[in-house]
Design an enzyme around this catalytic site. Structure first.
Site, PDB file in Angstrom:
ATOM      1  N   TYR A   1      -5.359  -3.970  -1.990  1.00 23.40           N
ATOM      2  CA  TYR A   1      -5.088  -3.828  -3.415  1.00 23.40           C
ATOM      3  C   TYR A   1      -5.812  -4.896  -4.227  1.00 23.40           C
ATOM      4  O   TYR A   1      -6.477  -4.605  -5.217  1.00 23.40           O
ATOM      5  CB  TYR A   1      -3.581  -3.863  -3.677  1.00 23.40           C
ATOM      6  CG  TYR A   1      -2.938  -2.511  -3.551  1.00 23.40           C
ATOM      7  CD1 TYR A   1      -3.054  -1.775  -2.377  1.00 23.40           C
ATOM      8  CD2 TYR A   1      -2.219  -1.953  -4.592  1.00 23.40           C
ATOM      9  CE1 TYR A   1      -2.469  -0.532  -2.244  1.00 23.40           C
ATOM     10  CE2 TYR A   1      -1.632  -0.702  -4.481  1.00 23.40           C
ATOM     11  CZ  TYR A   1      -1.766   0.002  -3.309  1.00 23.40           C
ATOM     12  OH  TYR A   1      -1.191   1.237  -3.194  1.00 23.40           O
TER      13      TYR A   1
ATOM     14  N   ASN B   1       6.356   3.770  -4.395  1.00 24.38           N
ATOM     15  CA  ASN B   1       6.249   5.163  -4.828  1.00 24.38           C
ATOM     16  C   ASN B   1       7.617   5.695  -5.224  1.00 24.38           C
ATOM     17  O   ASN B   1       8.628   4.989  -5.114  1.00 24.38           O
ATOM     18  CB  ASN B   1       5.663   6.035  -3.708  1.00 24.38           C
ATOM     19  CG  ASN B   1       4.180   5.794  -3.485  1.00 24.38           C
ATOM     20  OD1 ASN B   1       3.428   5.581  -4.425  1.00 24.38           O
ATOM     21  ND2 ASN B   1       3.756   5.818  -2.233  1.00 24.38           N
TER      22      ASN B   1
ATOM     23  N   HIS C   1      -4.222   6.553  -7.527  1.00 25.32           N
ATOM     24  CA  HIS C   1      -3.322   6.250  -8.649  1.00 25.32           C
ATOM     25  C   HIS C   1      -4.090   6.071  -9.966  1.00 25.32           C
ATOM     26  O   HIS C   1      -3.761   5.210 -10.778  1.00 25.32           O
ATOM     27  CB  HIS C   1      -2.495   4.998  -8.356  1.00 25.32           C
ATOM     28  CG  HIS C   1      -1.574   5.127  -7.184  1.00 25.32           C
ATOM     29  ND1 HIS C   1      -0.356   5.768  -7.248  1.00 25.32           N
ATOM     30  CD2 HIS C   1      -1.706   4.697  -5.903  1.00 25.32           C
ATOM     31  CE1 HIS C   1       0.218   5.723  -6.053  1.00 25.32           C
ATOM     32  NE2 HIS C   1      -0.580   5.087  -5.221  1.00 25.32           N
TER      33      HIS C   1
END
Length: 488
Positions: free
Chosen positions: A338, A128, A55
């Protein structure tokens, strides 16, 4: 007109000459004591941080979320407490595979991430523009991402690696079908849906839990590009998404999405005949209809892209009271991965950066390390730097405790290693397409398979045929008509 501010160094000293370096005479060498020159060069050398591994290319804006329907029966989250309540937020959209300089209009899955600045902490919904993903076990995620990046020898994208992985991972077929469908290249973030994708959980004031799926439905309608249209767009501009999103907001055309949820009680989860925590599958809307929650609106562009979008950091670990996790394997891994990526990329205290910091009071005992910008002062005499302590430092609040997550029940009934139904939902999706959509799907796949070895193509065609015989037939015909023959 007011006089401009005085130029200074980062230490605040006024700069007397910003046009000429300090030298030992007109033809002499530069002097090491030219601290203004050294500071400028040193800062320029450090103006880039590692880009996101996944990303990397993204676009974002600020806005609000407004509750339109009562949700308090299933969640005690503060941002859902009242109809009409508004919560400030920031959203970031992105491609998955492309680097920071990649073209916006490439065929790829798009990230759809929202940070809600609630009065009880930040909630990050990180998903997403598709309701499913390529894999359902996080052990396969690093390998999948490698197939989307550059070949270590050629330093080129590798269709062979991509299709080899997918053909050996049949659970990817659902996402592959979506990716190569008409919706594979949105015109811009304004014209695509967003999904939490994973199964999360809600819990209410009584401690009762529901499993939940999040759906953002665009109010702008769906607009997408064909491969040929995308090539024309990229030939004109590699920044088409940024141009469209930024320009629309500047013109006052504020994009909006309606947030819906699908809800499943724990009892329902124990009775259904599919795994509700499988990221490669959707919940049927007939059994679990969409329930409206509110409206997300983006109405302000960032003042500085680097500070407010490039340094923006999302993590599924950021949840608030009333919203929790599930046994979804991919979600469980992302809770760690993350935040860990941001600590590496931005620094240990990345959540103290203004765009990441909560808008509510915060107090913790994390000490030192990179990005430590504040001076915490808790308790009496600055003595409260550990817990428990006797000096009035921050303490836990049991009222925010989440109800226990059941380890038996729906999640215990399914072994993803033995579940081989990879084809029912992709086949159903294929049959929902009209004839034109099916032909374009097959053509897009054939174009992406150019140069892929025959044995990999044949293996993937078998998956298409298992989902629907016509699916395999159309792709094989498209491949043959593109100039390369292959066996079916």
């Amino acid at each position: 007109m007011n006089a401009p501010p005085r130029l200074t160094t980062t230490a605040g000293a006024p700069v007397s000459d910003n046009q000429n370096s300090l030298s030992a005479g007109p033809r002499g060498p530069l002097l090491l004591q030219d601290w203004s020159l050294l500071e400028k060069l040193a800062h320029q050398n450090r103006e880039r941080i590692p880009e996101r591994v996944v990303h990397a290319k993204g676009w974002g804006a600020f806005g609000t979320f407004r509750v339109t329907q009562d949700l308090t029966d299933v969640s005690c989250a503060h941002l859902f407490a009242d109809v009409g309540r508004t919560t400030p937020l920031v959203a970031r959209f992105s491609t998955v595979a492309g680097e920071l300089g990649a073209a916006d209009a490439e065929r790829d899955v798009r990230g759809f991430a929202v940070k809600f600045y609630t009065e009880e902490g930040n909630w990050d919904l990180v998903g997403n523009n598709t309701p499913v993903f390529f894999v359902r076990d996080p052990l396969k995620f690093p390998d999948f991402i490698r197939t989307q990046k550059r070949h270590p020898r050629t330093h080129l994208r590798s269709p062979t690696a991509m299709w080899d992985f997918w053909s050996l991972s049949p659970e990817s077929l659902h996402q592959v079908t979506i990716l190569f469908s008409d919706r594979g290249i949105p015109l811009s973030p304004r014209f695509m849906n967003g999904f939490g994708s994973h199964t999360f959980s809600f819990w209410n004031a009584a401690g009762h839990r529901h499993w939940v799926k999040f759906h953002f439905k665009t109010q702008q309608g769906h607009r997408h590009l064909t491969n040929e249209e995308a090539e024309q767009v990229i030939g004109r501009s590699r920044e088409s998404f940024q141009e469209d999103l930024y320009g629309a907001i500047e013109r006052g055309e504020h994009p909006r999405w309606t947030l819906y949820v699908q809800l499943m009680s724990e009892a329902q989860g124990e009775r259904i005949d599919f795994n509700p925590f499988d990221l490669t599958r959707v919940w049927p809307h007939r059994s679990f209809p969409l329930r409206e929650v509110g409206v997300l609106e983006l109405d302000r562009n960032p003042d500085n892209y680097y500070a407010q979008i490039e340094q923006l950091a999302f993590s599924p670990s950021n949840v608030v009271r009333g919203i929790g996790f599930s046994p979804d394997r991919m979600l469980q891994a992302r809770v760690f991965a993350y935040a860990d990526a941001h600590r590496y990329r931005l620094g240990t205290h990345y959540e103290s950066l203004p765009v990441n910091a909560p808008r509510c009071p915060m107090a913790h005992y994390h000490l030192d390390g990179s990005m430590r910008a504040d001076v915490p002062r808790y308790g009496v005499g600055d003595n409260a730097y550990y817990e428990p302590n006797s000096f009035g430092g921050p303490v836990q609040d049991p009222s925010f405790r989440e109800p226990p997550l059941a380890l038996q029940g729906a999640a215990d009934r399914y072994d993803h290693r033995l579940d081989q139904d990879h084809y029912a939902q992709p086949g159903a999706l294929f049959r929902l397409f009209d004839d034109g959509q099916r032909l374009r799907l097959a053509s897009n796949i054939a174009a992406a398979m150019q140069g892929v070895p025959e044995e990999i193509v044949a293996r993937q065609l078998a998956h298409f045929s298992a989902a629907d015989p016509n699916y395999g037939r159309l792709v094989a015909e498209a491949i043959a008509s593109s100039g390369r023959a292959t066996s079916t």
